[in-house]
Design a protein around this motif. Structure first.
Motif, PDB file in Angstrom:
ATOM      1  N   THR A  20       0.829  -1.203   0.000  1.00 29.01           N
ATOM      2  CA  THR A  20       0.000   0.000   0.000  1.00 29.01           C
ATOM      3  C   THR A  20       0.865   1.255   0.000  1.00 29.01           C
ATOM      4  O   THR A  20       0.573   2.213  -0.723  1.00 29.01           O
ATOM      5  CB  THR A  20      -0.935   0.006   1.221  1.00 29.01           C
ATOM      6  N   ALA A  21       1.921   1.262   0.772  1.00 24.07           N
ATOM      7  CA  ALA A  21       2.822   2.413   0.818  1.00 24.07           C
ATOM      8  C   ALA A  21       3.478   2.638  -0.537  1.00 24.07           C
ATOM      9  O   ALA A  21       3.591   3.783  -1.003  1.00 24.07           O
ATOM     10  CB  ALA A  21       3.880   2.213   1.898  1.00 24.07           C
ATOM     11  N   CYS A  23       2.288   1.773  -3.485  1.00 19.97           N
ATOM     12  CA  CYS A  23       1.251   2.278  -4.399  1.00 19.97           C
ATOM     13  C   CYS A  23       0.987   3.759  -4.166  1.00 19.97           C
ATOM     14  O   CYS A  23       0.835   4.527  -5.126  1.00 19.97           O
ATOM     15  CB  CYS A  23      -0.032   1.483  -4.237  1.00 19.97           C
ATOM     16  N   LEU A  24       0.930   4.176  -2.910  1.00 17.36           N
ATOM     17  CA  LEU A  24       0.703   5.589  -2.618  1.00 17.36           C
ATOM     18  C   LEU A  24       1.855   6.465  -3.095  1.00 17.36           C
ATOM     19  O   LEU A  24       1.641   7.553  -3.638  1.00 17.36           O
ATOM     20  CB  LEU A  24       0.480   5.783  -1.117  1.00 17.36           C
ATOM     21  N   VAL A  25       3.073   6.001  -2.921  1.00 15.29           N
ATOM     22  CA  VAL A  25       4.235   6.767  -3.376  1.00 15.29           C
ATOM     23  C   VAL A  25       4.238   6.881  -4.894  1.00 15.29           C
ATOM     24  O   VAL A  25       4.499   7.953  -5.453  1.00 15.29           O
ATOM     25  CB  VAL A  25       5.544   6.134  -2.850  1.00 15.29           C
ATOM     26  N   LEU A  27       1.627   6.772  -6.881  1.00 14.47           N
ATOM     27  CA  LEU A  27       0.545   7.684  -7.241  1.00 14.47           C
ATOM     28  C   LEU A  27       0.967   9.134  -7.031  1.00 14.47           C
ATOM     29  O   LEU A  27       0.702   9.997  -7.883  1.00 14.47           O
ATOM     30  CB  LEU A  27      -0.696   7.370  -6.410  1.00 14.47           C
ATOM     31  N   MET A  28       1.639   9.422  -5.920  1.00 14.29           N
ATOM     32  CA  MET A  28       2.102  10.779  -5.668  1.00 14.29           C
ATOM     33  C   MET A  28       3.118  11.228  -6.709  1.00 14.29           C
ATOM     34  O   MET A  28       3.059  12.362  -7.192  1.00 14.29           O
ATOM     35  CB  MET A  28       2.707  10.871  -4.263  1.00 14.29           C
TER      36      MET A  28
END
Length: 60
Positions: A20-21, A23-25, A27-28
């Motif tokens: 999840t981390a 994927c968030l990075v 996306l950012m």
């Protein structure tokens, strides 16, 4: 003081948290890069429709 070894559930959660981390990075990074490209490659634009408006002559 002895600690209990991690259970299988903890290992699965840790893997999901890391995924999840990541994927968030990603996306950012995509959002920031798209914003930078849009800001640096855009020409002169005015207004919400991004059409260059002719400058109005000011008469006194």
């Amino acid at each position: 003081m002895s600690f209990q070894p991690e259970s299988d559930l903890h290992a699965k959660r840790k893997g999901r948290n890391i995924a999840t981390a990541i994927c968030l990075v990603v996306l950012m990074v995509v959002l920031v890069s798209l914003s930078l490209v849009k800001l640096t490659n855009s020409g002169p634009s005015e207004g919400w429709d991004h059409v260059v408006q002719p400058q109005r002559m000011v008469t006194e």
